[in-house]
Write a protein that holds these residues in place. Structure first.
Motif, short mmCIF file in Angstrom:
data_model
loop_
_atom_site.label_atom_id
_atom_site.label_comp_id
_atom_site.label_asym_id
_atom_site.label_seq_id
_atom_site.Cartn_x
_atom_site.Cartn_y
_atom_site.Cartn_z
N ARG A 66 -15.95 5.47 -0.85
CA ARG A 66 -17.34 5.66 -0.43
C ARG A 66 -18.16 4.39 -0.58
N LEU B 63 -12.39 -8.58 7.88
CA LEU B 63 -13.80 -8.16 7.90
C LEU B 63 -14.75 -9.35 7.90
N GLU C 53 0.79 -1.23 0.00
CA GLU C 53 0.00 0.00 0.00
C GLU C 53 0.83 1.28 0.00
N VAL D 100 -12.05 -7.25 -2.87
CA VAL D 100 -12.86 -7.11 -1.66
C VAL D 100 -13.03 -5.65 -1.29
N GLN E 164 -25.67 4.49 15.52
CA GLN E 164 -24.95 4.07 14.33
C GLN E 164 -24.62 5.26 13.42
N PHE F 22 -12.15 14.84 1.35
CA PHE F 22 -11.96 13.57 0.67
C PHE F 22 -13.27 12.79 0.58
N LEU F 23 -14.01 12.75 1.68
CA LEU F 23 -15.24 11.95 1.70
C LEU F 23 -16.46 12.73 1.21
N GLN G 197 -3.28 -10.10 1.39
CA GLN G 197 -3.90 -9.09 0.53
C GLN G 197 -2.93 -7.98 0.12
N LEU H 239 -10.40 -12.88 5.36
CA LEU H 239 -10.25 -11.46 5.60
C LEU H 239 -10.71 -11.09 7.00
N GLU I 143 -6.08 7.84 3.55
CA GLU I 143 -6.41 8.12 2.16
C GLU I 143 -6.50 9.63 1.92
N ARG J 128 -12.83 11.58 -4.97
CA ARG J 128 -14.19 11.54 -4.43
C ARG J 128 -15.10 10.60 -5.21
N LEU K 128 -13.89 0.29 0.45
CA LEU K 128 -13.66 0.44 1.88
C LEU K 128 -12.94 1.74 2.22
N LYS L 214 -3.07 10.97 1.71
CA LYS L 214 -2.50 10.55 0.43
C LYS L 214 -3.01 11.44 -0.69
N ALA L 215 -4.32 11.70 -0.67
CA ALA L 215 -4.93 12.48 -1.75
C ALA L 215 -4.48 13.93 -1.73
N SER M 123 -9.68 -5.06 5.05
CA SER M 123 -9.61 -6.02 3.95
C SER M 123 -8.27 -6.77 3.96
N ALA N 26 -20.62 8.84 11.13
CA ALA N 26 -20.16 10.18 10.75
C ALA N 26 -18.75 10.42 11.28
N ILE N 27 -18.47 9.89 12.46
CA ILE N 27 -17.14 10.10 13.05
C ILE N 27 -16.13 9.10 12.50
N GLU O 76 -7.18 -1.47 8.49
CA GLU O 76 -7.38 -2.07 7.17
C GLU O 76 -8.17 -3.36 7.31
#
Lengths: 464, 262, 395
Positions: free
Chosen positions: C328, A120, A37, C344, A318, A267-268, A76, A118, A333, C320, C325, A336-337, A141, A323-324, A139
């Motif tokens: 989004r 998960l 990664e 996965v 939930q 990002f999200l 993985q 995995l 990520e 975006r 995982l 990274k972005a 996965s 949200a957090i 991680e």
């Protein structure tokens, strides 16, 4: 090192063991098998075998041992230190297809799995049975085999410990092809050297894990998080030892700063529930009743308020948790972005030195003139610090990066810390391990390696 | 200005199952929580309060344990609240529920604005807001995705339509239902929890209402009947198509037609 | 009057009885068993409880004279005369239902300058289109629209009212149901009509995890809303026989507290989480330029393009747009993956989509484990042809 190059005969042998459709050479090898990664460099194995059974791995190892071919085991490939990259070519043994959950033993509270399952899937499976596998690396996965190889940690380490604490037994293939089991379903064990525990965290350099017996706990019925805003990061982190001292044990204590919250919002494309403060502690609690949880979090909330927190915000559903935690999960990520290239330092220091270490990084950033961002597990002393390249020229980047890394690892050592909290040494962190631990220590590691793998064939070039 | 926010307690998870034998929802061991859509309604009210000053009252209809979500609304920033609860209200459908709430709302005295979440996660009907407005005889705007301006005697909002956004000004008193994502709801505050620990939650029951006809409430006041509930059939189709590109495009086009995307 | 009566003398094991209620509505204070407001009238206690403890009593209900209410009306959803296709879908369903109970099918069409459009509706075999054309009805405002609806229902007395599940429909229908004190079932996915003219309505609840069959047995009219793309479009008839009736309503009924300031066309959905249709570019996409091809396909289907992580890393798209995982989680109605192998990492972010169509050359690709329709083929052959076919269809 003089390893044999793969030739047609070797490939024919692998095909005789695994069949044609699970052996890949040359251009058939998927790009993802050439890196993990974080490592940018692409290094391909000469051949990849996707194995299905322990017996296949045993045959491959025996053959490799006789023919002096290096073997790199891999799950993985979600690691961050290059541990699963075949830096000396040879055979890559991928365990991703060994993904069966073999047995849930509710009388011994164990789960027996193949290495390619995995994380998960394990979490989902045990939850359905009202059980709990506590290690919680970010991680999800990743394979359990990979988790065992790096002794993966995760956020719940504060209360529950790390992967090693939840491995009851393993089955391994040794470099010469022998199949051996270590540990088992027993709770206690003092039968000779703890070989199981030395294999865990050995990053595939001593043996290939082909089966694991995991220890499970009853599933805590309820959980809840507190998001605690502070005027500044120092104040936030300095509160952590006070929380620990109070003996109410959160499952996780993370710290985050506004800057990284904004990066992950971007990002999200999702809003974080609060960003009014400069710094936050994020704590989680679990328990079996609402009352139990309430008692635990209220005590900690009071400690935080006394230590100067602006408030303590309660995340108890939930949606709120999503949200957090989706933001928290996207930090890497998002960083990274936000930049062109980055390198990571995964040091661990005693919990009471986290604040000092973060302060040191801040100053380092100014001194060297390079951007350093971090977040991490304030509760267990494990920090993830990222050095960002942004627009730097190659030479300047390499130079400043090396200076920053050297300084940080030296500081961690001074504080009584260590090179890696949970990501491992791989090939990337070897120089720092040696610098921190000293020659004699490295020699001992090498002698252990030699005892398992006299020909240095299994994942060569990693750890020591 | 006086704002009333309507909130509801719903099961903590949407992963519910039906008891095959009795056809009743299995709820054992499921926690309750505030309807997630209502959090946006509360946040909308708090933002108005922060901007213009307002008194926020929350009202919920449900069993006594629904008082929990009123307390949670206090922790977010509501000033007062009340719970409408009575056995007489049991088995109410949308109509009876809306009517009951309309009776309860009248206990709060004069109000300018009522805010509801767009819908609930258990009923999913999105009907209580408009029906409540009808019973109160006030105008309503649904699907509000933005509060443009809060004025002294009216409010300007953006209403989300399938292909357009309609900006409207509506006089008080009125009712709006807000979309999710109109804001990011704040988390309940521990400081406010301490501050509102002893704040009362009044309970209104049938005997407190103006309309004393039992036939307008609960199952008697409900025109709809649920005959049966059952688990949906999941889309378990797994088809593999292997053919020439021409045939594959043909089949794909037909499938998209069948799914109504062409 | 309907209620559950408890015979206190027959209670022997109160603790066991408390367990009967899935909603926790039973209370025991050591002497007296009572039912609190949590009761949903599911009658499980009556069915499963010890004999004689719980009794359900329901008095005879005064039922409406159902024969006084005839016909099915479809509310015509439109914007400035442009009829929303959900209307035509409802007309199709209305005709199917009407045939079973020999009802006429009506349309209720209100707005301003819509007269010309009314005639067009007749070609779907409507018996009568009622038109209210008034400048006060130009834009949707709840009070005037509700007033017209009320006037129409009072005059025509339809048995069933079908309304599209659009913003307007979901605002208007509940208001009318409350005004007539009758039932409304939202977002029905199946509609049928019983011999006694009761509308059999099936709808999902709890985000689709549960289906409920609902009727409105004692009141008329019966209201139902249905979302777009649930039913099929009505067929046109060659020989329309229906008529258009123009109606008026007094101005004072059209007074409103609402002023429409602006109606502006909506910007496209920006985030992939909100998209109903998603076309995904995977590792099979050879160059950033080829993303345009997928964009064309997405546009044709009214959706958005998204990608997998490797393509983000290769710089083909904005981060975006990443599903998975570490990106989004999406739950669209339709997702078409093009050249996605199905790691996965990716699958976890999309496997709850309603319809998954996967295009990949490798028939062993893991994406086919989650795809409802797995297409083994080359996306570079299939996608351009598909775009062409869809373009033809639109002409």
């Amino acid at each position: 090192m003089n390893y044999k190059k793969i030739d047609g005969q070797d490939i024919a042998f692998l095909i005789s063991v695994c069949g044609k459709e699970r052996v890949f050479t040359g251009g058939e090898i998927h790009e993802s098998y050439s890196r993990d990664e974080l490592v940018n460099e692409h290094l391909y194995p000469e051949v990849v075998a996707e194995v299905l059974h322990t017996e296949e791995i045993s045959q491959i190892m025996k053959y490799a041992y006789e023919n002096n071919i290096p073997v790199t085991p891999r799950g993985q490939g979600t690691g961050l230190a290059g541990g699963a990259v075949a830096i000396h070519g040879g055979i890559m043994v991928s365990t991703v297809r060994m993904n069966k959950i073999l047995e849930l033993d509710e009388e011994n509270l164990t789960l027996t799995v193949e290495p390619g399952v995995l994380l998960l899937d394990i979490v989902k499976f045990v939850q359905k049975n009202d059980l709990f596998y506590p290690p919680d690396p970010g991680e999800k996965s990743a394979t359990i085999g990979g988790n065992i190889s790096t002794n993966a940690g995760g956020m719940r380490a504060v209360k529950y410990g790390v992967t090693r604490d939840y491995i009851r037994g393993i089955e391994v293939v040794l470099p010469d092809g022998q199949i051996m089991t270590m540990g088992g379903k027993t709770v206690k064990n003092s039968s000779g050297y703890g070989l199981k525990d030395i294999i865990i965290g050995s990053e595939g350099t001593l043996a290939i894990v082909t089966k694991a017996i995991l220890k499970l706990l009853p599933l805590p019925k309820k959980s809840l998080s507190l998001l605690v805003p502070f005027p500044d990061l120092a104040q936030a982190i300095e509160t952590v030892p006070k929380i620990i001292k109070s003996k109410s044990i959160p499952t996780a204590i993370e710290f985050l700063e506004r800057e990284i919250i904004l990066a992950s919002e971007e990002f999200l494309g999702k809003q974080f529930p609060d960003k009014s403060a400069n710094a936050y502690l994020l704590l989680t609690f679990d328990g079996n009743s609402k009352e139990e949880l309430e008692e635990a979090y209220e005590k900690v909330a009071h400690i935080c308020l006394e230590a100067g927190a602006i408030d303590a915000l309660i995340s108890n559903t939930q949606e709120r948790q999503d949200a957090i935690w989706s933001a928290r999960g996207a930090f890497l990520e998002a960083i990274k972005a936000s930049t062109t290239e980055l390198d990571e330092c995964d040091v661990v220091v005693p919990r009471d030195r986290v604040a000092d270490f973060v302060k040191f990084n801040d100053e380092l950033q100014q001194k060297i003139g390079i951007k350093i961002k971090g977040f991490g597990h304030a509760g267990d002393g494990n920090l993830h610090v990222y050095v960002l390249r942004d627009q730097l020229e190659e030479k300047e980047w390499q130079d400043k990066l090396a200076r920053a890394m050297d300084a940080m690892y030296a500081k961690a050592k001074e504080f009584g810390g260590d090179v890696s909290g949970e990501h491992g040494i791989g090939s990337a962190k070897k120089p720092y391990l040696e610098a921190t631990k000293g020659r004699e220590y490295m020699e001992l590691l090498k002698r252990i390696k030699l005892a398992f793998d006299p020909k240095n064939l299994l994942n060569p070039g990693k750890v020591c | 200005m006086n704002i009333i926010v309507c909130i509801k307690q719903v099961p903590g998870t949407s992963e519910v199952e039906v008891d095959q034998e009795t056809g009743v929802l299995k709820r054992e061991g499921i926690d309750s929580k505030m309807n997630p859509y209502d959090l946006y309604a509360i946040e909308t009210a708090i933002k108005m309060k922060e901007e213009k000053g307002a008194k926020i009252s929350v009202v919920s209809m449900g069993p006594p344990q629904a008082a929990e979500i009123i307390r949670e609304a206090y922790m977010m920033g509501a000033d007062e609240g009340a719970l409408i609860s009575d056995r007489v209200f049991g088995g109410a459908d949308v109509l009876a529920t809306s009517y009951t709430i309309s009776q309860g709302v009248q206990k709060f005295g004069l109000y300018d604005l009522i805010i509801c979440g767009k819908q609930t996660t258990d009923g999913d009907t999105a009907q209580v807001g408009p029906e409540l407005a009808e019973f109160l005889g006030i105008p309503h705007i649904t699907n509000v995705k933005k509060i443009v301006e809060v004025k002294e005697h009216s409010i300007i909002v953006d209403m989300d339509m399938p292909h357009a956004v309609q900006t409207v000004e509506v006089n008080y008193p009125c009712l709006i239902t807000v979309e999710k994502d109109i804001n990011q709801p704040r988390l309940p505050s521990f400081k406010r929890k301490l501050a509102t620990k002893n704040q009362a939650i009044p309970m209104y029951s049938f005997k407190d209402f103006t309309d004393q006809n039992e036939n307008n409430y609960g199952i008697n006041g409900s025109p709809t009947r649920v005959i049966r509930i059952f688990s949906p059939e999941a889309n378990n189709d797994r088809e593999m198509w292997k053919d020439t590109p021409d045939v594959l495009v043909d089949r794909l086009t037909n499938k998209l037609k069948e799914l109504k995307y062409v | 009057m309907a209620k559950i009566v408890i015979d206190q003398d027959k209670i022997t094991e109160p603790e066991a009885i408390l367990e009967l209620c899935p909603f926790g509505a039973l209370e025991w204070d050591n002497q007296y068993l009572s039912i609190n407001a949590a009761c949903k009238m599911c009658k499980l206690c009556v069915k499963k409880g010890p004999a004689g403890v719980f009794t359900f009593i329901e008095d005879e209900v005064v039922t409406v004279d159902k024969s006084q209410w005839q016909g099915i009306v479809v509310y015509v959803d439109h914007m400035e005369g442009n009829i929303h296709p959900v209307t035509l879908e409802l007309i199709g369903k209305a005709k199917e239902l009407a045939a079973k109970v020999s009802y006429p099918v009506y349309c209720l069409f209100m707005g301003h300058n819509i007269t010309g459009k009314a005639q067009e509706l007749l070609q779907y075999g409507i018996d009568e289109v009622f038109v209210y054309d008034d400048e006060e009805l130009k834009d949707f405002r709840i009070e005037p629209y509700a007033a017209v609806f009320e006037e129409f229902i009072t005059k025509v007395k339809p048995s069933i009212v079908l309304v599209g599940g659009t913003t307007v429909g979901r605002s208007l229908a509940p208001r009318m149901a409350a005004r007539f004190r009758t039932g409304l079932t939202a977002d029905c996915t199946v509609l049928d009509v019983d011999e006694n003219t009761d509308l059999a309505q099936i709808r999902p609840a709890f985000g689709g995890n549960i289906m409920a069959h609902i009727v409105t047995p004692n009141t008329r009219p019966q209201f139902a809303t249905v979302r777009y793309k649930v039913f099929s479009l009505a067929e046109k008839t060659n020989s329309p026989t229906g008529k258009v009736t123009f109606c008026t309503i007094s101005k004072e009924k059209l007074v409103s507290q609402i002023r429409v300031l602006q109606v502006k066309p909506k910007e496209k959905v920006k985030s992939i989480e909100d998209a109903e249709v998603i076309v995904v570019a995977g590792g099979g996409i050879k160059s950033a330029k080829d993303m345009e091809m997928l964009q064309v396909l997405a546009d044709k289907l009214g959706g958005m393009v998204a990608t997998t992580r490797p393509l983000i890393e290769a710089g083909f798209a904005d981060a975006r747009l990443q599903i998975g995982l570490s990106g989004r989680t999406v739950k669209p109605k339709l997702i078409i993956t093009c050249g996605v192998s199905g790691a996965v990492q990716f699958v976890a972010g999309m496997d709850s989509a309603d319809n998954i169509i996967a295009i990949n050359t490798d028939e062993n690709a893991p994406i086919f484990n989650v795809a409802h329709y797995g297409i083994i083929g080359d996306l570079y052959k299939i996608v351009p042809d598909l775009i062409e076919r869809l373009a033809q269809g639109n002409e």
